[in-house]
Design a protein around this motif. Structure first.
Motif, PDB file in Angstrom:
ATOM      1  N   ARG A 150       0.806  -1.209   0.000  1.00  0.00           N
ATOM      2  CA  ARG A 150       0.000   0.000   0.000  1.00  0.00           C
ATOM      3  C   ARG A 150       0.844   1.267   0.000  1.00  0.00           C
ATOM      4  O   ARG A 150       0.601   2.194  -0.761  1.00  0.00           O
ATOM      5  CB  ARG A 150      -0.920   0.003   1.228  1.00  0.00           C
ATOM      6  CG  ARG A 150      -1.722   1.277   1.372  1.00  0.00           C
ATOM      7  CD  ARG A 150      -2.317   1.436   2.758  1.00  0.00           C
ATOM      8  NE  ARG A 150      -2.959   2.726   2.904  1.00  0.00           N
ATOM      9  CZ  ARG A 150      -2.326   3.871   3.138  1.00  0.00           C
ATOM     10  NH1 ARG A 150      -1.009   3.888   3.246  1.00  0.00           N
ATOM     11  NH2 ARG A 150      -2.997   5.006   3.244  1.00  0.00           N
ATOM     12  N   VAL A 184       0.667   1.577  -4.376  1.00  0.00           N
ATOM     13  CA  VAL A 184      -0.596   1.754  -5.095  1.00  0.00           C
ATOM     14  C   VAL A 184      -1.665   2.359  -4.185  1.00  0.00           C
ATOM     15  O   VAL A 184      -2.477   3.179  -4.617  1.00  0.00           O
ATOM     16  CB  VAL A 184      -1.075   0.409  -5.686  1.00  0.00           C
ATOM     17  CG1 VAL A 184      -2.471   0.546  -6.283  1.00  0.00           C
ATOM     18  CG2 VAL A 184      -0.111  -0.069  -6.760  1.00  0.00           C
ATOM     19  N   GLY A 185      -1.659   1.987  -2.904  1.00  0.00           N
ATOM     20  CA  GLY A 185      -2.636   2.552  -1.979  1.00  0.00           C
ATOM     21  C   GLY A 185      -2.496   4.050  -1.855  1.00  0.00           C
ATOM     22  O   GLY A 185      -3.491   4.779  -1.840  1.00  0.00           O
ATOM     23  N   LEU A 188      -3.788   5.672  -5.079  1.00  0.00           N
ATOM     24  CA  LEU A 188      -5.246   5.638  -5.206  1.00  0.00           C
ATOM     25  C   LEU A 188      -5.954   6.591  -4.252  1.00  0.00           C
ATOM     26  O   LEU A 188      -7.139   6.882  -4.433  1.00  0.00           O
ATOM     27  CB  LEU A 188      -5.761   4.214  -4.994  1.00  0.00           C
ATOM     28  CG  LEU A 188      -5.432   3.212  -6.101  1.00  0.00           C
ATOM     29  CD1 LEU A 188      -5.889   1.814  -5.713  1.00  0.00           C
ATOM     30  CD2 LEU A 188      -6.071   3.629  -7.425  1.00  0.00           C
ATOM     31  N   GLN A 189      -5.252   7.097  -3.247  1.00  0.00           N
ATOM     32  CA  GLN A 189      -5.863   8.047  -2.326  1.00  0.00           C
ATOM     33  C   GLN A 189      -5.930   9.462  -2.901  1.00  0.00           C
ATOM     34  O   GLN A 189      -6.587  10.326  -2.327  1.00  0.00           O
ATOM     35  CB  GLN A 189      -5.096   8.064  -1.002  1.00  0.00           C
ATOM     36  CG  GLN A 189      -5.364   6.840  -0.142  1.00  0.00           C
ATOM     37  CD  GLN A 189      -4.640   6.900   1.188  1.00  0.00           C
ATOM     38  OE1 GLN A 189      -3.637   7.590   1.334  1.00  0.00           O
ATOM     39  NE2 GLN A 189      -5.149   6.170   2.163  1.00  0.00           N
ATOM     40  N   ILE A 193      -6.627  11.366 -10.506  1.00  0.00           N
ATOM     41  CA  ILE A 193      -5.483  10.720 -11.137  1.00  0.00           C
ATOM     42  C   ILE A 193      -5.526  11.011 -12.628  1.00  0.00           C
ATOM     43  O   ILE A 193      -6.573  10.852 -13.270  1.00  0.00           O
ATOM     44  CB  ILE A 193      -5.483   9.203 -10.891  1.00  0.00           C
ATOM     45  CG1 ILE A 193      -5.278   8.899  -9.399  1.00  0.00           C
ATOM     46  CG2 ILE A 193      -4.384   8.522 -11.710  1.00  0.00           C
ATOM     47  CD1 ILE A 193      -5.350   7.420  -9.055  1.00  0.00           C
ATOM     48  N   LEU A 222      -5.879  -1.485 -11.271  1.00  0.00           N
ATOM     49  CA  LEU A 222      -6.524  -1.005 -10.046  1.00  0.00           C
ATOM     50  C   LEU A 222      -7.023   0.434 -10.192  1.00  0.00           C
ATOM     51  O   LEU A 222      -7.872   0.878  -9.425  1.00  0.00           O
ATOM     52  CB  LEU A 222      -5.574  -1.117  -8.856  1.00  0.00           C
ATOM     53  CG  LEU A 222      -5.527  -2.492  -8.174  1.00  0.00           C
ATOM     54  CD1 LEU A 222      -4.786  -3.511  -9.042  1.00  0.00           C
ATOM     55  CD2 LEU A 222      -4.872  -2.419  -6.805  1.00  0.00           C
ATOM     56  N   LEU A 223      -6.517   1.135 -11.202  1.00  0.00           N
ATOM     57  CA  LEU A 223      -7.002   2.499 -11.441  1.00  0.00           C
ATOM     58  C   LEU A 223      -8.471   2.509 -11.836  1.00  0.00           C
ATOM     59  O   LEU A 223      -9.153   3.538 -11.702  1.00  0.00           O
ATOM     60  CB  LEU A 223      -6.164   3.170 -12.536  1.00  0.00           C
ATOM     61  CG  LEU A 223      -4.675   3.372 -12.229  1.00  0.00           C
ATOM     62  CD1 LEU A 223      -3.967   3.953 -13.446  1.00  0.00           C
ATOM     63  CD2 LEU A 223      -4.483   4.264 -11.010  1.00  0.00           C
ATOM     64  N   GLN A 224      -8.974   1.380 -12.327  1.00  0.00           N
ATOM     65  CA  GLN A 224     -10.393   1.299 -12.682  1.00  0.00           C
ATOM     66  C   GLN A 224     -11.294   1.565 -11.488  1.00  0.00           C
ATOM     67  O   GLN A 224     -12.458   1.944 -11.650  1.00  0.00           O
ATOM     68  CB  GLN A 224     -10.722  -0.070 -13.266  1.00  0.00           C
ATOM     69  CG  GLN A 224     -10.054  -0.394 -14.583  1.00  0.00           C
ATOM     70  CD  GLN A 224     -10.437  -1.787 -15.069  1.00  0.00           C
ATOM     71  OE1 GLN A 224     -11.602  -2.187 -15.009  1.00  0.00           O
ATOM     72  NE2 GLN A 224      -9.459  -2.541 -15.549  1.00  0.00           N
ATOM     73  N   THR A 225     -10.764   1.382 -10.281  1.00  0.00           N
ATOM     74  CA  THR A 225     -11.574   1.568  -9.071  1.00  0.00           C
ATOM     75  C   THR A 225     -11.612   3.025  -8.613  1.00  0.00           C
ATOM     76  O   THR A 225     -12.355   3.353  -7.683  1.00  0.00           O
ATOM     77  CB  THR A 225     -11.007   0.719  -7.909  1.00  0.00           C
ATOM     78  OG1 THR A 225      -9.715   1.236  -7.519  1.00  0.00           O
ATOM     79  CG2 THR A 225     -10.854  -0.731  -8.317  1.00  0.00           C
ATOM     80  N   HIS A 226     -10.832   3.888  -9.249  1.00  0.00           N
ATOM     81  CA  HIS A 226     -10.735   5.270  -8.776  1.00  0.00           C
ATOM     82  C   HIS A 226     -11.921   6.097  -9.280  1.00  0.00           C
ATOM     83  O   HIS A 226     -12.298   6.008 -10.444  1.00  0.00           O
ATOM     84  CB  HIS A 226      -9.425   5.910  -9.235  1.00  0.00           C
ATOM     85  CG  HIS A 226      -9.083   7.150  -8.475  1.00  0.00           C
ATOM     86  ND1 HIS A 226      -9.561   8.398  -8.837  1.00  0.00           N
ATOM     87  CD2 HIS A 226      -8.343   7.340  -7.354  1.00  0.00           C
ATOM     88  CE1 HIS A 226      -9.107   9.298  -7.974  1.00  0.00           C
ATOM     89  NE2 HIS A 226      -8.372   8.683  -7.069  1.00  0.00           N
ATOM     90  N   LEU A 229     -10.678   9.290 -12.422  1.00  0.00           N
ATOM     91  CA  LEU A 229      -9.546   8.945 -13.272  1.00  0.00           C
ATOM     92  C   LEU A 229      -9.720   9.584 -14.642  1.00  0.00           C
ATOM     93  O   LEU A 229     -10.737   9.394 -15.304  1.00  0.00           O
ATOM     94  CB  LEU A 229      -9.439   7.420 -13.427  1.00  0.00           C
ATOM     95  CG  LEU A 229      -8.412   6.905 -14.444  1.00  0.00           C
ATOM     96  CD1 LEU A 229      -6.993   7.254 -14.027  1.00  0.00           C
ATOM     97  CD2 LEU A 229      -8.573   5.394 -14.640  1.00  0.00           C
TER      98      LEU A 229
END
Length: 242
Positions: A150, A184-185, A188-189, A193, A222-226, A229
């Motif tokens: 993270r 990555v954590g 993603l915060q 992005i 994992l950027l798909q969860t942001h 974006l």
């Protein structure tokens, strides 16, 4: 996810710079996460132009770089410290004490990772994180793995990554084998992005990262969860999304 495809690098560079300049104009104390490599050079050039035309000031901005090589002197032309001075910081009014880059020469690298992560926490949430995309799906230097860390950490660079970066060094053997990278954590915060990708050689990984399954074997997926974006692509990089 907002995907924008551009006919030329110049259009892409201008769009990327406009996003950053617009944020700083709206929020002069913005906290920016910045990337290195070939991808953002044109964007940084546009930002310098915006500053020189008096359109934006970076006096109150705080920046955190994604990563830095381990064992490469800060004065080395291929260190990310040198890169940032050459392409951006040396041409803006941003104070040196508001620009942060991991210390890849710290005597205790694990302690340096904790220190850097604490600096980011103290500054508050990143308002914007700028990213490129590696051929194997890495973001920052977060390489494909069964599990991703993270926070800021030391990573051993994949051979594919070292080969991709060898163009900046005399030989492959001169490319450092390790780096310090935001996790990555932490990435993603960020509130927003901006992922920038260029070239036909990235078309397959762009497609996999943005439309494939979300898996640590492709960290960029994992950027798909942001929730915010923005993806800036040239036509070649976005060719498989059509």
């Amino acid at each position: 996810m907002n995907i924008l495809t551009f006919d030329s690098s110049e259009q892409l560079n201008e769009a990327g710079a406009n996003i950053i300049s617009g944020l700083v104009q709206t929020n002069p104390r913005a906290v920016l996460g910045l990337a290195t490599g070939g991808t953002p050079v044109g964007i940084y050039s546009h930002l310098v132009g915006d500053y020189r035309r008096g359109l934006v000031s970076f006096r109150q901005v705080t920046t955190f770089n994604l990563d830095e090589y381990v064992g490469l002197p800060a004065s080395h032309p291929e260190s990310y410290s040198s890169y940032m001075q050459r392409h951006l910081f040396g041409h803006l009014d941003i104070p040196a004490d508001r620009t942060y880059i991991p210390d890849g020469n710290a005597p205790d690298l694990e302690a340096e990772c904790r220190r850097y992560e604490q600096l980011i926490d103290t500054a508050g949430q990143l308002d914007l994180q700028l990213l490129g995309l590696g051929h194997n799906g890495h973001i920052g230097f977060n390489e494909p793995s069964h599990a991703l860390l993270r926070g800021t950490h030391v990573v051993t660079l994949a051979e594919e990554t070292r080969k991709a970066n060898a163009r900046f060094f005399p030989t492959l053997q001169d490319v450092p084998q390790q780096a310090i990278t935001m996790g990555v954590g932490t990435i993603l915060q960020a509130k927003m992005i901006v992922l920038v990708v260029r070239g036909a050689d990235k078309a397959d990984i762009v497609h996999r990262a943005l439309t494939g399954p979300i898996a640590t074997e492709c960290p960029a997926s994992l950027l798909q969860t942001h929730p915010h974006l923005v993806v800036l692509l040239d036509k070649a990089a976005g060719s498989r999304l059509a």
